[in-house]
Structures are given as structure tokens and as C-alpha cells.
Scaffold this motif. Structure first.
Motif, short mmCIF file in Angstrom:
data_model
loop_
_atom_site.label_atom_id
_atom_site.label_comp_id
_atom_site.label_asym_id
_atom_site.label_seq_id
_atom_site.Cartn_x
_atom_site.Cartn_y
_atom_site.Cartn_z
N ALA A 188 37.60 -22.12 20.97
CA ALA A 188 36.46 -21.09 21.08
C ALA A 188 36.43 -19.47 22.45
O ALA A 188 35.83 -18.93 21.85
CB ALA A 188 35.06 -22.00 21.23
N THR B 283 38.32 -18.71 18.02
CA THR B 283 37.86 -18.33 18.84
C THR B 283 36.27 -17.75 18.88
O THR B 283 36.19 -16.34 18.08
CB THR B 283 38.81 -17.14 18.99
N ASP B 284 35.34 -17.45 18.93
CA ASP B 284 34.43 -16.54 19.04
C ASP B 284 34.04 -15.50 20.56
O ASP B 284 33.72 -14.65 19.81
CB ASP B 284 33.10 -17.69 19.09
#
Length: 109
Positions: free
Chosen positions: A18, A51-52
Motif C-alpha cells: 500500500a 498501492t495508494d
């Protein structure tokens, strides 16, 4: 091999977490260098599905892998990129060196 890494022939896929920050980028760099040193890798795919967040160390990671693979056209791909990461890759200029795919069904941009 770490569960973050998946090898299929000469393709190495990295499933990113993330948050891609300095400690994670370092870990991915070390492990991918180890794998590249043992096995011939022609293409690396970075999967951004989970993934943020990515900081500048993530950009450095992508460019470093590009250099490590001999700066060949199409040797690095970013897949399942969300709009935030896509914007970051374009603002940084990385899109000129790696292929970016926004989602499974979309073509390369």
C-alpha cells in the motif's frame, strides 16, 4: 523468494504494498538485485494494484531497475496504476522510460 516477488521465466513481477516509501523501496531494490544476479530477467513488472502512496524513493526504485536491466525499451512496466500514481509517474517524467498500464483491460499509455 519473497511473496512480494513472482518469477515466470525471464519476467519478474513485484507486487507492491500500500505504501512505497524509503524502507520498502530499499527492501525491493536489494531483493530484486539479488534475483537479477542469480537469474536472467528480461522484464520487470511493478504491480501497483494495492498501492495508494509512493514517494520519491519509489521513483528512484523504478529508474534504478530500468538502469539495472540495461535501459532497454519495454524492460520495465507499471500495471494497475491508479490515477494518483499515474499522475506522479507523469509529473516525474518516468512515463518516458517505462510502460504504464492503468488497469487490466486498458491499453498502454
Amino acid at each position: 523468494m519473497n511473496t512480494m516477488f513472482q518469477q515466470d521465466g525471464s519476467v519478474l513481477t513485484v507486487h507492491l504494498p500500500a505504501d512505497v516509501d524509503h524502507p520498502i523501496s530499499d527492501e525491493i531494490r536489494r531483493e530484486s538485485d539479488r534475483i537479477i544476479g542469480k537469474v536472467y530477467i528480461r522484464t520487470m513488472i511493478f504491480d501497483f494494484e494495492a498501492t495508494d502512496f509512493m514517494d520519491s524513493s519509489g521513483i528512484g526504485l523504478l529508474m534504478g531497475r530500468y538502469r539495472a536491466l540495461g535501459m532497454r525499451q519495454g524492460c520495465i512496466r507499471a500495471v494497475q496504476v491508479n490515477s494518483h500514481i499515474d499522475k506522479l509517474l507523469h509529473l516525474s517524467g518516468v512515463h518516458r522510460y517505462i510502460e504504464i498500464q492503468k488497469s487490466e483491460g486498458e491499453g498502454m499509455i
